[in-house]
Design a protein around this motif. Structure first.
Motif, PDB file in Angstrom:
ATOM      1  N   ASN A  82       0.815  -1.214   0.000  1.00  0.00           N
ATOM      2  CA  ASN A  82       0.000   0.000   0.000  1.00  0.00           C
ATOM      3  C   ASN A  82       0.856   1.276   0.000  1.00  0.00           C
ATOM      4  O   ASN A  82       0.462   2.301   0.550  1.00  0.00           O
ATOM      5  CB  ASN A  82      -1.001   0.009   1.160  1.00  0.00           C
ATOM      6  CG  ASN A  82      -2.247   0.791   0.802  1.00  0.00           C
ATOM      7  OD1 ASN A  82      -2.576   0.943  -0.369  1.00  0.00           O
ATOM      8  ND2 ASN A  82      -2.935   1.294   1.814  1.00  0.00           N
ATOM      9  N   LEU A  83       2.038   1.183  -0.612  1.00  0.00           N
ATOM     10  CA  LEU A  83       2.915   2.351  -0.732  1.00  0.00           C
ATOM     11  C   LEU A  83       2.834   2.992  -2.115  1.00  0.00           C
ATOM     12  O   LEU A  83       3.585   3.915  -2.422  1.00  0.00           O
ATOM     13  CB  LEU A  83       4.359   1.956  -0.429  1.00  0.00           C
ATOM     14  CG  LEU A  83       4.646   1.554   1.014  1.00  0.00           C
ATOM     15  CD1 LEU A  83       6.055   1.007   1.162  1.00  0.00           C
ATOM     16  CD2 LEU A  83       4.433   2.744   1.937  1.00  0.00           C
ATOM     17  N   ILE A  84       1.919   2.496  -2.949  1.00  0.00           N
ATOM     18  CA  ILE A  84       1.788   3.009  -4.307  1.00  0.00           C
ATOM     19  C   ILE A  84       1.365   4.480  -4.312  1.00  0.00           C
ATOM     20  O   ILE A  84       1.649   5.217  -5.246  1.00  0.00           O
ATOM     21  CB  ILE A  84       0.814   2.144  -5.142  1.00  0.00           C
ATOM     22  CG1 ILE A  84       0.979   2.408  -6.632  1.00  0.00           C
ATOM     23  CG2 ILE A  84      -0.621   2.328  -4.693  1.00  0.00           C
ATOM     24  CD1 ILE A  84       2.247   1.888  -7.216  1.00  0.00           C
ATOM     25  N   ASN A  85       0.699   4.928  -3.242  1.00  0.00           N
ATOM     26  CA  ASN A  85       0.255   6.320  -3.157  1.00  0.00           C
ATOM     27  C   ASN A  85       1.325   7.257  -2.606  1.00  0.00           C
ATOM     28  O   ASN A  85       1.114   8.453  -2.541  1.00  0.00           O
ATOM     29  CB  ASN A  85      -1.011   6.417  -2.295  1.00  0.00           C
ATOM     30  CG  ASN A  85      -2.186   5.753  -2.965  1.00  0.00           C
ATOM     31  OD1 ASN A  85      -2.374   5.865  -4.168  1.00  0.00           O
ATOM     32  ND2 ASN A  85      -2.976   5.035  -2.192  1.00  0.00           N
ATOM     33  N   ASN A  86       2.472   6.706  -2.218  1.00  0.00           N
ATOM     34  CA  ASN A  86       3.586   7.524  -1.761  1.00  0.00           C
ATOM     35  C   ASN A  86       4.019   8.414  -2.926  1.00  0.00           C
ATOM     36  O   ASN A  86       4.094   7.961  -4.061  1.00  0.00           O
ATOM     37  CB  ASN A  86       4.731   6.607  -1.302  1.00  0.00           C
ATOM     38  CG  ASN A  86       5.922   7.371  -0.802  1.00  0.00           C
ATOM     39  OD1 ASN A  86       6.586   8.064  -1.570  1.00  0.00           O
ATOM     40  ND2 ASN A  86       6.206   7.232   0.474  1.00  0.00           N
TER      41      ASN A  86
END
Length: 169
Positions: free
Chosen positions: A32-36
């Motif tokens: 869930n780090l794709i929005n970083n």
């Protein structure tokens, strides 16, 4: 001087690069780090690294020489093949394996838009409608291919200009 063909090297490094970018993207999706805002940009580092390795190997095959036109073709083809491979793998992953990835991205995008006091609800809904169309296949594949081609051309021209070496006549 007869130069070796670029296709074998470009296809090999394009495949390696595409697999590396896809694996990294899947890691970002699954954690869930794709929005970083920073971490997804590292895919460009992987892409550039793949092209640099391809150009180094090509120069090694040609006594250290690589004219600009060969370098550009090699850089473009390597990067474009990498884009195709990573787009296909990422699309399969988000469409069939981690089906929560796209809704999570959309939720995050809506939240970021809602933080902007100048955005009305109507503007947010319109922006989200366009984003939803662009993020789902088949349009996402088309956008990815066009973006991949443009990125491949930029990477190819810049790295070819930096790494070219013409034989002395």
């Amino acid at each position: 001087m007869d130069f070796s063909p670029i296709s074998p090297t470009a296809l090999k490094y394009g495949l390696y690069t595409g697999l590396a970018v896809a694996a990294y993207s899947i890691l970002l999706y699954s954690t869930n780090l794709i929005n970083n805002s920073f971490l997804p940009m590292l895919t460009y580092v992987l892409s550039i690294g793949g092209v640099v390795l391809a150009m180094r190997e090509y120069k090694g095959q040609n006594q250290g020489f690589m004219p600009f036109n060969k370098g550009f073709g090699l850089g473009f083809l390597t990067s474009f093949v990498g884009s195709i491979v990573s787009i296909i793998i990422s699309t399969v992953y988000t469409s069939f394996i981690n089906t929560n990835a796209i809704p999570s991205i959309l939720d995050y995008q809506r939240m970021k838009l809602e933080e902007n006091p100048q955005m009305t609800e109507e503007m947010i809904d319109m922006a989200m409608g366009m984003t939803e169309k662009m993020i789902h296949p088949p349009l996402s594949l088309l956008v990815g291919l066009v973006g991949g081609a443009i990125g491949a051309a930029l990477i190819g021209v810049i790295l070819a200009a930096i790494m070219k070496k013409d034989p002395v006549n």
